[in-house]
Design a protein around this motif. Structure first.
Motif, PDB file in Angstrom:
ATOM      1  N   LEU A 132       1.494  -0.143  -4.599  1.00  0.00           N
ATOM      2  CA  LEU A 132       2.669  -0.259  -5.471  1.00  0.00           C
ATOM      3  C   LEU A 132       2.795  -1.734  -5.802  1.00  0.00           C
ATOM      4  O   LEU A 132       2.815  -2.573  -4.893  1.00  0.00           O
ATOM      5  CB  LEU A 132       3.919   0.204  -4.734  1.00  0.00           C
ATOM      6  CG  LEU A 132       3.882   1.640  -4.195  1.00  0.00           C
ATOM      7  CD1 LEU A 132       5.085   1.910  -3.313  1.00  0.00           C
ATOM      8  CD2 LEU A 132       3.871   2.621  -5.368  1.00  0.00           C
ATOM      9  N   LEU A 133       2.864  -2.027  -7.075  1.00  0.00           N
ATOM     10  CA  LEU A 133       2.925  -3.422  -7.499  1.00  0.00           C
ATOM     11  C   LEU A 133       4.270  -3.702  -8.148  1.00  0.00           C
ATOM     12  O   LEU A 133       4.701  -2.962  -9.037  1.00  0.00           O
ATOM     13  CB  LEU A 133       1.817  -3.734  -8.527  1.00  0.00           C
ATOM     14  CG  LEU A 133       0.379  -3.858  -8.018  1.00  0.00           C
ATOM     15  CD1 LEU A 133      -0.191  -2.546  -7.560  1.00  0.00           C
ATOM     16  CD2 LEU A 133      -0.501  -4.447  -9.120  1.00  0.00           C
ATOM     17  N   THR A 134       4.945  -4.740  -7.711  1.00  0.00           N
ATOM     18  CA  THR A 134       6.220  -5.117  -8.312  1.00  0.00           C
ATOM     19  C   THR A 134       6.092  -6.523  -8.882  1.00  0.00           C
ATOM     20  O   THR A 134       5.843  -7.466  -8.136  1.00  0.00           O
ATOM     21  CB  THR A 134       7.338  -5.141  -7.252  1.00  0.00           C
ATOM     22  OG1 THR A 134       7.189  -4.008  -6.435  1.00  0.00           O
ATOM     23  CG2 THR A 134       8.699  -5.149  -7.891  1.00  0.00           C
ATOM     24  N   PRO A 135       6.268  -6.660 -10.210  1.00  0.00           N
ATOM     25  CA  PRO A 135       6.179  -8.012 -10.774  1.00  0.00           C
ATOM     26  C   PRO A 135       7.358  -8.869 -10.319  1.00  0.00           C
ATOM     27  O   PRO A 135       8.410  -8.340  -9.951  1.00  0.00           O
ATOM     28  CB  PRO A 135       6.242  -7.784 -12.282  1.00  0.00           C
ATOM     29  CG  PRO A 135       6.066  -6.328 -12.487  1.00  0.00           C
ATOM     30  CD  PRO A 135       6.507  -5.654 -11.251  1.00  0.00           C
ATOM     31  N   ALA A 136       7.172 -10.155 -10.328  1.00  0.00           N
ATOM     32  CA  ALA A 136       8.271 -11.058  -9.977  1.00  0.00           C
ATOM     33  C   ALA A 136       9.379 -10.927 -11.013  1.00  0.00           C
ATOM     34  O   ALA A 136       9.138 -10.542 -12.158  1.00  0.00           O
ATOM     35  CB  ALA A 136       7.761 -12.496  -9.938  1.00  0.00           C
ATOM     36  N   ASP A 137      10.598 -11.223 -10.609  1.00  0.00           N
ATOM     37  CA  ASP A 137      11.768 -11.219 -11.492  1.00  0.00           C
ATOM     38  C   ASP A 137      12.054  -9.870 -12.128  1.00  0.00           C
ATOM     39  O   ASP A 137      12.558  -9.781 -13.233  1.00  0.00           O
ATOM     40  CB  ASP A 137      11.630 -12.271 -12.616  1.00  0.00           C
ATOM     41  CG  ASP A 137      11.275 -13.624 -12.035  1.00  0.00           C
ATOM     42  OD1 ASP A 137      11.841 -13.943 -10.962  1.00  0.00           O
ATOM     43  OD2 ASP A 137      10.419 -14.296 -12.606  1.00  0.00           O
ATOM     44  N   VAL A 196       0.832  -1.191   0.000  1.00  0.00           N
ATOM     45  CA  VAL A 196       0.000   0.000   0.000  1.00  0.00           C
ATOM     46  C   VAL A 196       0.878   1.257   0.000  1.00  0.00           C
ATOM     47  O   VAL A 196       1.964   1.265   0.585  1.00  0.00           O
ATOM     48  CB  VAL A 196      -0.988  -0.007   1.198  1.00  0.00           C
ATOM     49  CG1 VAL A 196      -0.280   0.183   2.531  1.00  0.00           C
ATOM     50  CG2 VAL A 196      -2.059   1.067   1.033  1.00  0.00           C
ATOM     51  N   ARG A 197       0.415   2.274  -0.718  1.00  0.00           N
ATOM     52  CA  ARG A 197       1.207   3.522  -0.818  1.00  0.00           C
ATOM     53  C   ARG A 197       1.081   4.328   0.469  1.00  0.00           C
ATOM     54  O   ARG A 197      -0.008   4.485   1.014  1.00  0.00           O
ATOM     55  CB  ARG A 197       0.699   4.358  -1.991  1.00  0.00           C
ATOM     56  CG  ARG A 197       1.149   3.805  -3.330  1.00  0.00           C
ATOM     57  CD  ARG A 197       0.434   4.476  -4.450  1.00  0.00           C
ATOM     58  NE  ARG A 197       0.349   5.920  -4.290  1.00  0.00           N
ATOM     59  CZ  ARG A 197      -0.177   6.737  -5.198  1.00  0.00           C
ATOM     60  NH1 ARG A 197      -0.638   6.237  -6.324  1.00  0.00           N
ATOM     61  NH2 ARG A 197      -0.237   8.023  -4.983  1.00  0.00           N
ATOM     62  N   GLU A 253      12.815  -5.424 -11.066  1.00  0.00           N
ATOM     63  CA  GLU A 253      12.938  -4.393 -10.043  1.00  0.00           C
ATOM     64  C   GLU A 253      11.971  -3.254 -10.311  1.00  0.00           C
ATOM     65  O   GLU A 253      11.851  -2.321  -9.534  1.00  0.00           O
ATOM     66  CB  GLU A 253      14.360  -3.825 -10.005  1.00  0.00           C
ATOM     67  CG  GLU A 253      15.395  -4.791  -9.485  1.00  0.00           C
ATOM     68  CD  GLU A 253      15.323  -4.960  -7.971  1.00  0.00           C
ATOM     69  OE1 GLU A 253      15.265  -3.949  -7.265  1.00  0.00           O
ATOM     70  OE2 GLU A 253      15.311  -6.105  -7.496  1.00  0.00           O
ATOM     71  N   SER A 254      11.275  -3.323 -11.476  1.00  0.00           N
ATOM     72  CA  SER A 254      10.410  -2.208 -11.848  1.00  0.00           C
ATOM     73  C   SER A 254       9.143  -2.181 -11.009  1.00  0.00           C
ATOM     74  O   SER A 254       8.754  -3.170 -10.396  1.00  0.00           O
ATOM     75  CB  SER A 254      10.048  -2.300 -13.327  1.00  0.00           C
ATOM     76  OG  SER A 254       9.272  -3.451 -13.519  1.00  0.00           O
ATOM     77  N   VAL A 255       8.494  -1.041 -11.027  1.00  0.00           N
ATOM     78  CA  VAL A 255       7.302  -0.860 -10.213  1.00  0.00           C
ATOM     79  C   VAL A 255       6.126  -0.605 -11.118  1.00  0.00           C
ATOM     80  O   VAL A 255       6.209   0.160 -12.065  1.00  0.00           O
ATOM     81  CB  VAL A 255       7.490   0.362  -9.287  1.00  0.00           C
ATOM     82  CG1 VAL A 255       6.214   0.640  -8.509  1.00  0.00           C
ATOM     83  CG2 VAL A 255       8.661   0.152  -8.370  1.00  0.00           C
ATOM     84  N   ILE A 256       5.042  -1.286 -10.856  1.00  0.00           N
ATOM     85  CA  ILE A 256       3.811  -0.959 -11.561  1.00  0.00           C
ATOM     86  C   ILE A 256       3.022  -0.078 -10.626  1.00  0.00           C
ATOM     87  O   ILE A 256       2.605  -0.510  -9.562  1.00  0.00           O
ATOM     88  CB  ILE A 256       2.996  -2.222 -11.902  1.00  0.00           C
ATOM     89  CG1 ILE A 256       3.847  -3.200 -12.717  1.00  0.00           C
ATOM     90  CG2 ILE A 256       1.727  -1.871 -12.642  1.00  0.00           C
ATOM     91  CD1 ILE A 256       3.230  -4.573 -12.844  1.00  0.00           C
ATOM     92  N   GLY A 257       2.860   1.142 -10.980  1.00  0.00           N
ATOM     93  CA  GLY A 257       2.109   2.034 -10.105  1.00  0.00           C
ATOM     94  C   GLY A 257       1.596   3.188 -10.907  1.00  0.00           C
ATOM     95  O   GLY A 257       2.308   3.733 -11.758  1.00  0.00           O
ATOM     96  N   THR A 258       0.369   3.526 -10.690  1.00  0.00           N
ATOM     97  CA  THR A 258      -0.203   4.596 -11.491  1.00  0.00           C
ATOM     98  C   THR A 258      -0.280   5.901 -10.716  1.00  0.00           C
ATOM     99  O   THR A 258      -0.572   6.937 -11.275  1.00  0.00           O
ATOM    100  CB  THR A 258      -1.624   4.218 -11.946  1.00  0.00           C
ATOM    101  OG1 THR A 258      -2.362   3.845 -10.799  1.00  0.00           O
ATOM    102  CG2 THR A 258      -1.600   3.076 -12.942  1.00  0.00           C
ATOM    103  N   GLY A 259      -0.037   5.847  -9.437  1.00  0.00           N
ATOM    104  CA  GLY A 259      -0.144   7.065  -8.635  1.00  0.00           C
ATOM    105  C   GLY A 259       1.059   7.962  -8.802  1.00  0.00           C
ATOM    106  O   GLY A 259       2.108   7.554  -9.306  1.00  0.00           O
ATOM    107  N   ASP A 260       0.905   9.229  -8.378  1.00  0.00           N
ATOM    108  CA  ASP A 260       1.988  10.205  -8.494  1.00  0.00           C
ATOM    109  C   ASP A 260       3.193   9.845  -7.631  1.00  0.00           C
ATOM    110  O   ASP A 260       4.303  10.247  -7.893  1.00  0.00           O
ATOM    111  CB  ASP A 260       1.483  11.588  -8.028  1.00  0.00           C
ATOM    112  CG  ASP A 260       0.355  12.069  -8.906  1.00  0.00           C
ATOM    113  OD1 ASP A 260       0.265  11.582 -10.044  1.00  0.00           O
ATOM    114  OD2 ASP A 260      -0.440  12.907  -8.443  1.00  0.00           O
TER     115      ASP A 260
END
Lengths: 306, 505
Positions: free
Chosen positions: B484-489, B424-425, B491-498
């Motif tokens: 904040l969502l981080t896919p497996a394998d 959670v952000r 380091e990138s972040v999937i997140g749409t918030g500012d």
């Protein structure tokens, strides 16, 4: 406001004592002369009952307190006054003044005050209770208890009254701090409190119970062979609070109680015609006009262990 | 359990929440989970609270899961044994017993950032790893003794309501009951039937409403069994009935006076002595502390062998309790009905999250979370009955069911989308709590009394300031914008918030 109520509450909690802390069978009970012994019984009974009345006053104040801390302080004071009454009853028992499990009957003036407090105390404002109760406490602490500690050499009584006095000094310190707290109210609130309090018919009943009680106390003090000046000196101390503390002096009810104290200690004041007459009249009030004694007034016990 | 392959879900605690979570996971097709339970039986609070008279003060129809309906509740309000039987029946019905590891006391949780896994330390056992954790240990899991001077000096028998000693025979005994809360009002009527003398030590009286407990007729049970919709309608009826009470119990409104009037009328009809009535009349608004539901307590207090003691307790002594009126009250046994160490300022289990943060440190001024189920800095970890999830007027099970549905959806998201972390952000969490605390200021709980809902500083970390409907609605769906969502394998972040930032940055 320099008074720290939290600190006072902590102090109160830390300095609790119990009847079991005193050895009521220790030697010294026979140090009271037979002549004094006879007079002491009604005196102690009155003292014990007045403590019990004070207890009920504090119970009412606990409900009126503006903060949880002060409310808790008053809950302790309620219990401590009861403790004093219990200790005084234990002394009476020690001195052989009680017949078996007998609890002495309150005199008619105390009964009237009990009846009044039971019916109306919870409806009175803090400014009323917070000025009248200290006045009663000063009178008690300053005169009746002082008389006992001066005249009774029994070491157990000395020990008990030393503890009672220590409690009372905390009560008075808090009482005065609360009067100062009340004095910080706006003039408008003070005025509303005063008018709101005095327009209640119950207050007249209160006055008619309180006035003869004070004069009856004075009669008892004199009866004991004590100089009534002791009582008056104590009441002067109550008057002096306002001189020392101009904020407390702002509370109109304090001024009224103080003015009344001035009348009480002036034996030439016409007030005494009324007060003495009320003592005589109330002495003739038949018991049937009073309701049954409330259960709170039946919780007195001389047993340290229950 | 494989030592190498991490579990998909580790559930901590086999109480109502843990069992409910397991059922919903299974119903959603998530089967790789284990429940760690420190005890030897299921049931949590209801397993531990077996004192005489223990019962729920929410109707059973509502104090049960909608996804596991029970047509056989014997009364409107069930006793603890019946509730425990219900929990056990769910374990059997949904085949969960094999998934419960009894005697497994979780002593700590540490998040391994590198692997995105939780290390679950178990007392005396090997550490277990899991992708997600559900902390279902509950706020009422640790019995709390009051802080009374001299509590160790007392040499008589001591019993805590949440750890009842069933071997102790009260017959002919002098007994003290310390506390007058929800447990005490159930214990006292039972004790006065057995003991020689009972003294009840009260600090502050609570508002007491009558409890009309009726037996369920066999015919009604049959209807519920044959036509499950009727049971569902009955449940809805109870739910909306309780929801309406919120208007007087959660907020100070004219309806609060109505609730108080009902309680005062109840007191007046049951207690004749005016002084006893005064001692039993609360000095705070109804709802500020938990409302008590009992019709047996006041009559029990007035039995010849029972006394209410309202003097402040000064200390415990070798033989009993010394009160401020100077008397030592002696007893053979003291029963402490003083509630629980509610986790308001710490977590029941040490939890170390991302970047070495410690949950107890973050919560030392009062616990907080996002919608009571997730905490920023602790990815893939979910709470049941977390901060500010308590209802004052409705069934905790309704709230719990909403939490379970929400967190099992979130877990499903982690597993099905193969996320390494879902966290959670912080900004969303802060904004949520800011609004929540603001709303709490208008509630009865924050109206000035001291209660177990508040910390010493008056911070409310326990209650939800609203209707049950509002609570359920806010948990209706997992909004990925808030996480904040981080896919497996990767380091990138999937997140749409500012404020989306790399969680391992």
């Amino acid at each position: 406001m320099s008074f720290d109520f939290d600190d006072m509450l902590a102090k109160i909690k830390a300095r609790q004592w119990a009847l079991a802390d005193i050895d009521w069978d220790a030697p010294g009970a026979d140090l009271i002369e037979p002549e004094l012994h006879a007079k002491l019984k009604p005196f102690m009974a009155d003292l014990m009952w007045i403590e019990n009345v004070g207890a009920r006053g504090f119970a009412a104040m606990a409900q009126k307190a503006p903060t949880e801390t002060l409310s808790e302080i008053y809950r302790y004071f309620h219990a401590e006054e009861q403790r004093h009454a219990n200790a005084e009853l234990a002394l009476m028992r020690r001195w052989g003044m009680l017949d078996g499990d007998e609890i002495p009957e309150p005199n008619i003036n105390v009964k009237l005050v009990i009846d009044f407090l039971d019916k109306y105390a919870d409806g009175m404002s803090l400014s009323f209770l917070g000025t009248v109760i200290p006045m009663l406490e000063v009178a008690l602490d300053g005169a009746l208890i002082k008389f006992i500690t001066d005249e009774i050499t029994d070491p157990v009584a000395q020990e008990a009254f030393k503890k009672i006095n220590a409690d009372e000094s905390r009560h008075l310190a808090t009482d005065y701090a609360v009067m100062e707290l009340l004095g910080h109210s706006t003039a408008r609130k003070l005025f509303i409190d005063l008018v709101g309090g005095w327009i209640k018919p119950s207050l007249l009943i209160g006055v008619l119970s309180y006035v003869p009680l004070l004069n009856k106390m004075r009669d008892n003090v004199v009866e004991m062979g004590v100089d009534e000046e002791r009582l008056y000196a104590a009441m002067r101390r109550f008057k002096a609070v306002g001189e020392r503390n101009p904020i407390a002096n702002r509370v109109p009810m304090y001024r009224i109680v103080k003015m009344h104290a001035g009348w009480v200690i002036n034996r030439d004041h016409p007030y005494h015609l009324l007060a003495d007459a009320l003592v005589k009249i109330t002495a003739r009030v038949p018991d049937r006009f009073l309701g049954p004694q409330p259960t709170w007034s039946k919780e007195l016990t001389y047993e340290p262990v229950a | 359990m494989s030592a190498t392959r991490p579990l998909d879900v580790a559930i901590i605690g086999a109480g109502f929440a843990g069992i409910g979570t397991a059922i919903r996971l299974r119903q959603k097709g998530i089967t790789d989970f284990v429940i760690f339970e420190r005890g030897t039986e299921v049931g949590g609070t209801w397993r531990d609270n077996t004192y005489p008279g223990a019962a729920c003060d929410i109707p059973s129809r509502l104090y049960s899961y909608s996804f596991a309906p029970n047509p056989d509740w014997s009364h409107t309000y069930s006793g603890s044994q019946e509730i425990l039987d219900y929990i056990e029946s769910m374990v059997g019905e949904f085949g969960l017993r094999g998934r419960i590891r009894f005697g497994h006391n979780v002593s700590g949780l540490v998040f391994d950032q590198a692997d995105g896994l939780w290390d679950i330390a178990l007392e005396g056992r090997e550490t277990v790893r899991a992708r997600t954790v559900v902390l279902a240990s509950g706020p009422l899991s640790n019995a709390g003794f009051p802080r009374i001077p001299g509590i160790e000096d007392y040499q008589g028998h001591k019993i805590h309501s949440a750890r009842w000693d069933h071997d102790y025979d009260f017959t002919g005994k002098r007994v003290a009951v310390v506390g007058t809360g929800a447990s005490a009002v159930q214990i006292v009527p039972e004790l006065v039937r057995q003991a020689a003398a009972v003294k009840v030590f009260q600090r502050t009286p609570g508002w007491v409403l009558p409890r009309l407990n009726r037996p369920t007729s066999p015919r009604t049970m049959q209807i519920y069994r044959q036509l499950p919709i009727t049971q569902s309608i009955a449940r809805q009826g109870w739910f909306w009935g309780h929801e309406s009470v919120a208007l007087g119990v959660v907020w100070n409104t004219p309806l609060t006076r109505v609730v108080e009037s009902v309680a005062k009328l109840h007191l007046r009809t049951q207690v004749r002595d005016p002084w006893l009535r005064r001692q039993l009349t609360p000095g705070f608004r109804a709802g500020c502390k938990r409302l008590l539901m009992t019709s047996d307590y006041y009559p029990a207090l007035q039995r010849d062998n029972c006394t209410l003691v309202t003097w402040p307790i000064a200390r415990l002594s070798e033989h009993g309790i010394r009160t401020a009126e100077g008397i030592e009250h002696r007893f053979d046994c003291i029963v402490f009905a003083t509630g629980f160490d509610v986790s308001k300022t710490g977590s029941p289990i040490p939890v170390t999250g991302r970047d070495g943060r410690v949950l107890a440190d973050e919560w030392n001024k009062g616990a907080y979370a996002y919608k009571s189920v997730a905490v920023a800095g602790y990815p893939n970890m979910f709470l049941t009955f977390g901060p500010n999830s308590g209802p004052g007027h409705n069934s905790a099970l309704v709230y719990m069911e909403a939490q379970i549905d929400y967190l099992t959806d979130a877990i499903g998201m982690i597993l099905h989308q193969n996320l390494r972390t879902l966290e959670v952000r912080r900004d969303k969490q802060d904004r949520y709590n800011e609004r929540l605390q603001q709303r709490l200021t208008a509630t009865t709980w924050n109206s000035g009394c001291r209660s177990w809902y508040l910390t010493e500083d008056g911070f409310n970390a326990t209650m939800f300031p609203g209707f049950g409907t509002q609570y359920v609605r806010q948990l209706a769906a997992v909004d990925t914008d808030d996480y904040l969502l981080t896919p497996a394998d990767t380091e990138s972040v999937i997140g749409t918030g500012d404020h989306a930032v790399a969680p391992f940055g």
